[in-house]
Design a protein around this motif. Structure first.
Motif, PDB file in Angstrom:
ATOM      1  N   THR A  77      34.452  47.171  15.050  1.00 20.59           N
ATOM      2  CA  THR A  77      35.700  46.936  15.788  1.00 20.59           C
ATOM      3  C   THR A  77      35.989  45.442  15.831  1.00 20.59           C
ATOM      4  O   THR A  77      35.138  44.642  16.233  1.00 20.59           O
ATOM      5  CB  THR A  77      35.612  47.481  17.219  1.00 20.59           C
ATOM      6  N   LEU A  78      37.170  45.073  15.419  1.00 20.39           N
ATOM      7  CA  LEU A  78      37.598  43.678  15.432  1.00 20.39           C
ATOM      8  C   LEU A  78      38.162  43.326  16.807  1.00 20.39           C
ATOM      9  O   LEU A  78      38.917  44.105  17.393  1.00 20.39           O
ATOM     10  CB  LEU A  78      38.655  43.444  14.353  1.00 20.39           C
ATOM     11  N   ALA A  80      40.106  40.008  18.805  1.00 19.13           N
ATOM     12  CA  ALA A  80      40.763  38.713  18.652  1.00 19.13           C
ATOM     13  C   ALA A  80      40.868  38.035  20.018  1.00 19.13           C
ATOM     14  O   ALA A  80      41.023  38.699  21.047  1.00 19.13           O
ATOM     15  CB  ALA A  80      42.150  38.887  18.038  1.00 19.13           C
ATOM     16  N   THR A  98      38.378  35.378  15.823  1.00 21.39           N
ATOM     17  CA  THR A  98      38.021  36.796  15.936  1.00 21.39           C
ATOM     18  C   THR A  98      36.512  36.949  15.819  1.00 21.39           C
ATOM     19  O   THR A  98      35.810  36.054  15.326  1.00 21.39           O
ATOM     20  CB  THR A  98      38.705  37.631  14.840  1.00 21.39           C
ATOM     21  N   THR A 100      33.477  40.520  15.482  1.00 23.51           N
ATOM     22  CA  THR A 100      33.360  41.954  15.215  1.00 23.51           C
ATOM     23  C   THR A 100      32.236  42.548  16.033  1.00 23.51           C
ATOM     24  O   THR A 100      31.147  41.969  16.128  1.00 23.51           O
ATOM     25  CB  THR A 100      33.102  42.214  13.723  1.00 23.51           C
ATOM     26  N   GLN A 138      41.988  40.692  22.654  1.00 28.56           N
ATOM     27  CA  GLN A 138      42.764  41.845  22.205  1.00 28.56           C
ATOM     28  C   GLN A 138      41.871  42.677  21.283  1.00 28.56           C
ATOM     29  O   GLN A 138      41.408  42.201  20.247  1.00 28.56           O
ATOM     30  CB  GLN A 138      44.029  41.416  21.471  1.00 28.56           C
ATOM     31  N   ASP A 140      40.999  45.475  18.599  1.00 27.69           N
ATOM     32  CA  ASP A 140      41.611  46.122  17.428  1.00 27.69           C
ATOM     33  C   ASP A 140      43.054  45.664  17.240  1.00 27.69           C
ATOM     34  O   ASP A 140      44.000  46.468  17.308  1.00 27.69           O
ATOM     35  CB  ASP A 140      41.552  47.646  17.577  1.00 27.69           C
ATOM     36  N   PRO A 141      43.284  44.375  16.996  1.00 25.64           N
ATOM     37  CA  PRO A 141      44.666  43.880  16.899  1.00 25.64           C
ATOM     38  C   PRO A 141      45.452  44.480  15.740  1.00 25.64           C
ATOM     39  O   PRO A 141      46.688  44.517  15.795  1.00 25.64           O
ATOM     40  CB  PRO A 141      44.479  42.367  16.716  1.00 25.64           C
ATOM     41  N   ASN A 142      44.768  44.975  14.719  1.00 20.54           N
ATOM     42  CA  ASN A 142      45.473  45.556  13.565  1.00 20.54           C
ATOM     43  C   ASN A 142      45.660  47.065  13.697  1.00 20.54           C
ATOM     44  O   ASN A 142      46.187  47.709  12.771  1.00 20.54           O
ATOM     45  CB  ASN A 142      44.700  45.246  12.279  1.00 20.54           C
ATOM     46  N   HIS A 143      45.197  47.652  14.805  1.00 10.29           N
ATOM     47  CA  HIS A 143      45.376  49.083  15.093  1.00 10.29           C
ATOM     48  C   HIS A 143      44.809  49.976  13.983  1.00 10.29           C
ATOM     49  O   HIS A 143      45.461  50.915  13.509  1.00 10.29           O
ATOM     50  CB  HIS A 143      46.858  49.416  15.306  1.00 10.29           C
ATOM     51  N   THR A 144      43.604  49.683  13.571  1.00  9.27           N
ATOM     52  CA  THR A 144      42.946  50.507  12.560  1.00  9.27           C
ATOM     53  C   THR A 144      42.040  51.567  13.161  1.00  9.27           C
ATOM     54  O   THR A 144      41.601  52.472  12.449  1.00  9.27           O
ATOM     55  CB  THR A 144      42.110  49.610  11.623  1.00  9.27           C
TER      56      THR A 144
END
Length: 535
Positions: A77-78, A80, A98, A100, A138, A140-144
């Motif tokens: 999970t990323l 940021a 960021t 992980t 934030q 999961d900033p990329n909503h993956t």
């Protein structure tokens, strides 16, 4: 025929030609999932940063992320971290970095992190006059990551995934050596020596943990040149503003003779503070304070000299106490002349042998930290301080109500408290230049009886001045007595014989005679003036 009627007719013909078979698949093995059920749901549950930072300053972001969903995460999970002028991560927010989370989080499990980031070098857009910046995380900033909800991935609140930071210019710190020595002045290459150092922070900013270099320079050569040899390093702990730390550490010299020293045997060994430029970026860093402060002289043999080395080793083996003063804490508010205040000093014995009894002395010195002159404030005694131990000593002191002759001050000034252990040198120590330390600046005020600031006036007299003052005082007294006698005679000539009785008072304020007897004696003027004159 309308289109609707045609469709109805076609369906009737289809039913008439052949039967329609409806197929139903078995439900075994299928998982009925409602929207959002059986998914992970990550949310920030702890987040903190320092409350005061400056632009371009590094800091630690410490936090925790919890999975409050119904299933585990299966991929990294990323996360940021942003800086923004508003709590929400908007278009003006600046990405600080960021990291992980590699651990798969089961439902209810949490992952903690401690990551280093740096604020932007210039202010973020939309910053208000109060210089308040929001630093937040934030998830999961990329909503993956398929989650139950992404609305709780940011801006959930202070202490959860958000921290308020006030932009505060960094106060500078400066580290200097105030005492420095080695256990042996004559050693051979490859020997181990004990280095004792005292380091002071002379400015208002707090200094982080740093490293100091111990450098040998051939006598006669300039510091910082090609002939410098780094003998080792000393770890210096964080030093608060205006405070002092004492450090003892063993250093093993290089086993072979460095080529750069040539045939030199006599060296100036120096303590180079802040070797990694954490508090002061100006280069080069070299020792500047002088012998005994951040410099000492040592002989390092190029060949084994058994007699001298053995004698030096035997002298070093005789362990002795080493008294030192660490942090000195004085009042942060006003200290008034003529009033009491408290000072706490950290006393240390850096040696391995008990010290025995010794005195601790307190002085008031100027704000420039020079201890060449000062005002004695008091002494106290300590029975013993065990080797390798320290203790805090709290002492009540009093600023004098009058200044010594020759010293003048304004009504508001600044000074420091200088604390010295073993000021009379009664303890046989291995090292004495670390026996003193000073406090942070204190504000000195003079308060008059009228509540306004006044200055305590020192009494400065010479024998001639004293004699002249005495003659003047005596003459003034004689003139005043003559004037009182003349006024009394004039008053009696103008006063009738029958006047109100004057009661004679005793020491306790009660009349000695009853009123009637006093009236009788008054007729004969026996209760009149004390000089014995009659009307």
């Amino acid at each position: 025929m309308s289109s609707r009627d045609r469709r109805v007719a076609e369906r009737h013909r289809a039913w008439g030609r052949k039967p329609i078979i409806l197929r139903f698949d078995a439900l075994e093995g299928r998982q009925l999932m409602a929207a959002g059920v059986g998914r992970p749901d990550l949310v920030g549950t702890a987040f903190s940063t320092p409350n005061n930072l400056d632009w371009d300053q590094a800091f630690h972001a410490i936090g925790t992320i919890t999975n409050q969903g119904d299933s585990a995460t299966t991929t990294p999970t990323l996360v940021a971290v942003y800086a923004s002028s508003t709590p929400n991560v908007g278009s003006t927010a600046v990405l600080l970095g960021t990291f992980t989370i590699d651990t798969n989080l089961e439902p209810g499990a949490s992952a903690s992190y401690d990551e280093v980031f740096r604020l932007p070098s210039t202010p973020v857009s939309g910053l208000t006059a109060n210089q308040l910046v929001y630093v937040g995380s934030q998830i999961d900033p990329n909503h993956t990551l398929p989650e139950t909800s992404i609305a709780n991935n940011q801006a959930m609140g202070q202490g959860l995934d958000l921290s308020s930071v006030y932009i505060t210019p960094i106060k500078p710190a400066e580290l200097i050596g105030t005492a420095f020595g080695v256990s042996q002045s004559q050693v051979a290459w490859g020997s181990t020596i004990k280095v004792t150092a005292q380091v002071k922070n002379t400015l208002a900013g707090d200094a982080p943990a740093t490293r100091a270099r111990v450098v040998a320079t051939p006598s006669g050569s300039a510091f910082g040149g090609a002939g410098d040899i780094t003998l080792g390093s000393i770890a210096i702990p964080p030093v608060p503003s205006y405070q002092t730390v004492n450090v003892v550490q063993e250093i093993t010299l290089p086993a072979t003779i460095p080529t750069s020293v040539g045939g030199a045997t006599t060296f100036t060994v120096t303590l180079v503070a802040d070797a990694d430029y954490l508090t002061n970026p100006l280069a080069p860093h070299v020792a500047t304070q002088g012998l005994g402060l951040d410099q000492t002289v040592m002989t390092i043999f190029t060949a084994a000299d058994a007699t001298s080395i053995a004698a030096a080793a035997a002298a070093a083996a005789a362990e002795k106490p080493d008294l030192a003063v660490g942090a000195v804490t004085a009042p942060t508010g006003n200290v008034f002349w003529g009033q009491n205040f408290q000072v706490t000093a950290n006393l240390q014995n850096l040696g391995k042998v008990d010290s025995g009894a010794f005195k601790v002395r307190f002085y008031l010195i100027g704000n420039n930290t020079s201890n060449d002159k000062g005002i004695f404030l008091g002494d106290t005694s300590v029975d013993n301080l065990q080797g390798g131990y320290s203790r805090d000593l709290t002492q009540t002191l009093r600023l004098p109500g009058q200044l010594p002759a020759g010293i003048t001050l304004s009504s508001i000034g600044a000074g420091r408290i200088w604390v010295v252990v073993d000021p009379e040198n009664t303890v046989d120590e291995t090292f004495q230049t670390n026996n003193g330390s000073s406090s942070s600046p204190i504000v000195l005020r003079v308060m008059g009886t009228d509540g306004r600031s006044t200055v305590p006036t020192p009494v400065t007299t010479t024998p001639a001045t004293s004699a002249a003052n005495a003659r003047t005082t005596a003459q003034i007294g004689r003139v005043a007595a003559a004037n009182r006698r003349a006024a009394l005679i004039a008053q009696r000539k103008s006063t009738p014989l029958r006047r109100q009785p004057v009661p004679v008072k005793s020491n306790n304020g009660l009349s000695i005679f009853p009123k009637a007897i006093t009236s009788f004696l008054n007729k004969f003027n026996l209760t009149g003036s004390s000089n014995g004159n009659k009307s």
